[in-house]
Scaffold this active site. Structure first.
Site, mmCIF file in Angstrom:
data_model
loop_
_atom_site.group_PDB
_atom_site.id
_atom_site.type_symbol
_atom_site.label_atom_id
_atom_site.label_comp_id
_atom_site.label_asym_id
_atom_site.label_seq_id
_atom_site.Cartn_x
_atom_site.Cartn_y
_atom_site.Cartn_z
ATOM 1 N N PHE A 1 0.866 -0.917 -0.337
ATOM 2 C CA PHE A 1 -0.286 0.182 -0.110
ATOM 3 C C PHE A 1 0.432 1.705 0.181
ATOM 4 C CE2 PHE A 1 -2.237 3.358 2.402
ATOM 5 C CZ PHE A 1 -3.326 3.390 1.629
ATOM 6 N N LYS B 1 10.773 2.927 6.081
ATOM 7 C CA LYS B 1 9.511 3.218 7.583
ATOM 8 C C LYS B 1 10.664 2.528 8.816
ATOM 9 C CE LYS B 1 5.401 3.703 9.948
ATOM 10 N NZ LYS B 1 4.003 3.355 10.103
ATOM 11 N N MET C 1 -1.613 32.066 -23.349
ATOM 12 C CA MET C 1 -1.185 31.938 -24.315
ATOM 13 C C MET C 1 -0.799 30.684 -25.581
ATOM 14 S SD MET C 1 2.339 33.355 -25.421
ATOM 15 C CE MET C 1 3.334 34.226 -23.521
#
Lengths: 174, 591
Positions: free
Chosen positions: B115, B165, B490
């Site tokens: 995930f 982590k 533009m």
């Protein structure tokens, strides 16, 4: 950049940190900027396995080659770059494993051709050989073309490795 | 050895503090929660919560460009990292020093399509100066310090540090930033004396010299700008600046010809086309500058100073190449210029002064063309006029301008005068719509007491409008000055020039009511629809102590001139009064 200068083949040695992701940085640079890779080999070259040498064969006009070298030099994990084709005499070698499946006359002819080229037999059965040949890429091309005409073949080539002639040592090797 | 008292997350915070970081921009997520926890438990790092990770990257860029320090952002894995990619690419193309810390799934999940997992170092390989995946806590501190050193040195750029982590949770040793020497990274700095001497000599005999300077001068530091000004004053050579270089010399300098390139002034582009010696300082001959390459400054000897050797001889062959820091090269060049033997100096200077006088006479002729001139209108606000009035109203106070991308950006570059470096932050290389508001937030945090204005278009501002919440939360009084012509102007200008005026999708349909939108965010909303309201709205905007969104309804059909159309040369500019401009087939292929 368009340039009238002729496109020339260059063998470039790049010494890099042997870390994951470094090879993809080098290859990504070539694909991202549209440079051509004719051959690429890589292996670690010191005892502690911390440094690798990448040999790249590429082609381009002088400005493109200069740009390739400058872009390579800009990569953080690059220790040094050597343009072997520019620095004069150098040796280029490549190794090929060629399997040929053939019987009878073709099988005998294959062995004869292999002898002429100085190829070694690495494996054999009654209906096949695996030859092992090293030399210039052109020599390998010629050998493979002959083998192809003699039977079903499978080829593995190492790509080019190159080194300067003479006593000078590329100082980035440590 | 006793275990380190710090975990990886705490090492991150300590390393940032030791690197002098005071503010970081970010957005929390599962893979960076340990770092957010470490930030929560200290008070030396201020975290600024953005509303989208792209905003964090641009805010870090704005902070870095205004302050000269490294900008820092902290984002989570997966979408956090991919959302930051546009900002990283922007920083790469405009050489902005930022460090982006991304969370990554724990190492045992890498490669499992976990995930919010993505291959961050793979994705950011092509849009960073360098990136790291930190696999061991022992190398964490060193890697972070290296990242800062790489981001800020040489040609600055973005560096990503991807932190799994588990590394954030693990006990990690800390090392201080000093004595970190990189094994391979050696950016150039000092110029080669022989090349400097050669350059000084070439400039001394120049009859029609020009200096063309860019963002490298700004990045080198304020001293480089002072040296550039000194060199211009000493030599009396004309100078033009790129979009990235504006403020490199004061716009009020008499030798300044304005910006060059696609929307540069007539005099700057013609001086480039006709010069005999060109001194390029910290610019990279990008396609917006050169126009058609085979007709670019055809008779000029080119001197190129750049800290990035891959920028030299990339597009235009340099006759004299100086791979060095712009400031150091300018210092050496100024010394070489002043240090010539006195007698030689006198005779040569006399000869050159005559040539220079003729060259200036020619340039003044071009200047008379007043290529930035426009006609005021009583009924409709002219966009150029809105910029000029804004510049006038802010003349006597320190002001820093950011922009989005499009016509408004070019009008701001043409009409807003910058007297000092780091007053102008715009997305040049990547041309990122949505840059201006988050960048303004970063600039405002770097200079809380100064006036910061995002000159925007109504289309661009919607790309990162959510950052108004950030401004409100942080009580940042940024002003957003929207030149609203209800077109992607533009795009429309190019459709007129190249596609028979078929305005495919360039009309800004279903625009929000910007005043109400501002109010919904808790920002003051203002609107001007007539020229007579303009000054009052600007005054109100400037007087309000908080953030303001000003919707300036301008003439819908004005185009941005001068313009070098794609595939054309500097001497083939359109000035806006041609009946029907033609673009070559080759030119149509270009962007």
């Amino acid at each position: 950049m368009t340039s009238e200068a002729a496109s020339r083949r260059h063998a470039i040695a790049v010494v890099v940190d042997n870390e994951s992701g470094v090879l993809s940085k080098v290859i990504g640079l070539f694909s991202g900027r549209g440079y051509n890779i004719e051959s690429l080999t890589v292996c670690s070259i010191n005892a502690s396995d911390t440094v690798s040498r990448i040999t790249i064969v590429t082609s381009g006009d002088d400005m493109t080659i200069e740009q390739i070298k400058a872009q390579l030099a800009r990569l953080v994990p690059v220790h040094g770059i050597e343009d072997l084709s520019r620095q004069g005499e150098h040796i280029e070698k490549e190794m090929a494993l060629v399997k040929i499946v053939a019987q009878g006359v073709e099988r005998r002819e294959a062995l004869r051709v292999a002898n002429i080229f100085g190829a070694k037999v690495s494996d054999t059965t009654l209906s096949s050989f695996v030859f092992n040949l090293s030399g210039s890429s052109r020599k390998l091309d010629a050998f493979i073309a002959l083998m192809r005409s003699l039977g079903e073949i499978e080829i593995a080539r190492s790509g080019v490795v190159a080194l300067n002639r003479g006593e000078e040592v590329f100082s980035h090797h440590r | 050895m006793s275990p380190s008292p710090l975990n990886g997350a705490e090492v991150v915070v300590k390393a940032l503090v030791d690197q002098g970081v005071e503010i970081i921009f970010g957005y929390p997520g599962g893979a960076v929660l340990p770092i957010y926890d470490a930030i929560f438990q200290q008070n030396r790092l201020r975290h600024v919560l953005v509303r989208h990770e792209q905003g964090a990257a641009h805010a870090a860029e704005g902070y870095a460009r205004a302050s000269g320090k490294v900008g820092v952002l902290l984002v989570t894995s997966g979408p956090g990292a991919t959302n930051a990619v546009t900002g990283l690419t922007d920083a790469l193309l405009d050489s902005v020093p930022i460090v982006c810390i991304t969370g990554q799934v724990p190492q045992h999940l890498i490669g499992t399509d976990a995930f919010q997992e993505c291959d961050t170092t793979g994705i950011t390989r092509a849009c960073t100066k360098h990136n790291y995946l930190v696999r061991r806590p022992e190398v964490l501190a060193r890697t972070l310090h290296e990242a800062f050193s790489i981001a800020r040195s040489g040609r600055p750029g973005p560096v990503v540090v991807d932190l799994p982590k588990d590394v954030q949770f693990a006990r990690a040793p800390y090392v201080a930033p000093d004595n970190i020497h990189h094994r391979t990274y050696r950016p150039p700095s000092a110029p080669c004396a022989a090349a400097i001497a050669q350059a000084a000599e070439a400039l001394r005999v120049a009859k029609k010299p020009i200096i063309y300077a860019g963002g490298g001068v700004i990045n080198s530091g304020d001293k480089a700008s002072r040296l550039l000004k000194a060199f211009v004053d000493t030599t009396n050579f004309p100078i033009t600046l790129t979009l990235m270089g504006l403020g490199g010399v004061p716009a009020s300098s008499k030798q300044f010809l304005g910006m060059l390139g696609m929307h540069g002034t007539f005099e700057a582009n013609l001086a480039m086309h006709n010069c005999d010696v060109m001194l390029c300082v910290g610019a990279r001959f990008d396609d917006r500058i050169t126009g058609r390459l085979d007709a670019f400054a055809p008779n000029a000897q080119k001197i190129h100073i750049d800290i990035d050797s891959s920028s030299i001889n990339k597009i235009v062959r340099a006759d004299i190449a100086i791979c060095a820091d712009a400031g150091l090269a300018l210092k050496a060049l100024l010394q070489a210029w002043q240090g010539m033997a006195e007698d030689k100096k006198k005779t040569q200077q006399k000869a050159q002064q005559k040539d220079l006088a003729r060259w200036w006479q020619q340039i003044e002729e071009w200047r008379k063309r007043d290529s930035l001139g426009f006609r005021s209108d009583k009924k409709q606000i002219q966009p150029q006029e809105a910029i000029c009035r804004l510049a006038k109203a802010t003349r006597n106070r320190p002001v820093r301008i950011t922009t989005e991308v499009g016509q408004h950006q070019m009008w701001a570059a043409q009409h807003f005068p910058f007297e000092k470096p780091r007053r102008w932050m715009t997305s040049g290389g990547l041309g990122t719509m949505g840059y201006g508001l988050p960048a303004a937030i970063g600039v405002q945090l770097a200079y809380p007491k100064e006036l910061v204005i995002d000159i925007a278009g109504e289309a661009s501002i919607l790309m990162n409008i959510q950052e108004l919440s950030t401004a409100v939360q942080q009580r940042l009084p940024v002003k957003v000055f929207i030149l609203n012509n209800q077109y992607m102007g533009m795009i429309r200008q190019w459709q007129e020039l190249l596609h028979g005026g078929r305005y495919a999708e360039s009309y800004s349909e279903s625009l929000p009511d910007f005043v109400k939108l501002a109010e919904a965010y808790g920002v003051k909303g203002l609107r001007a629809t007539k020229p007579s309201e303009l000054d009052a709205v600007i005054a109100q905007m400037l007087a309000h102590p908080g953030p303001v969104l000003a919707d300036i309804r301008v003439d819908q059909h004005v185009n941005c001139y001068p313009m070098i159309p794609s595939g054309a040369a500097h001497n083939e500019m359109l000035l806006g009064d041609e009946p029907q401009a033609k673009v070559s087939d080759d030119g149509k292929m270009l962007v």
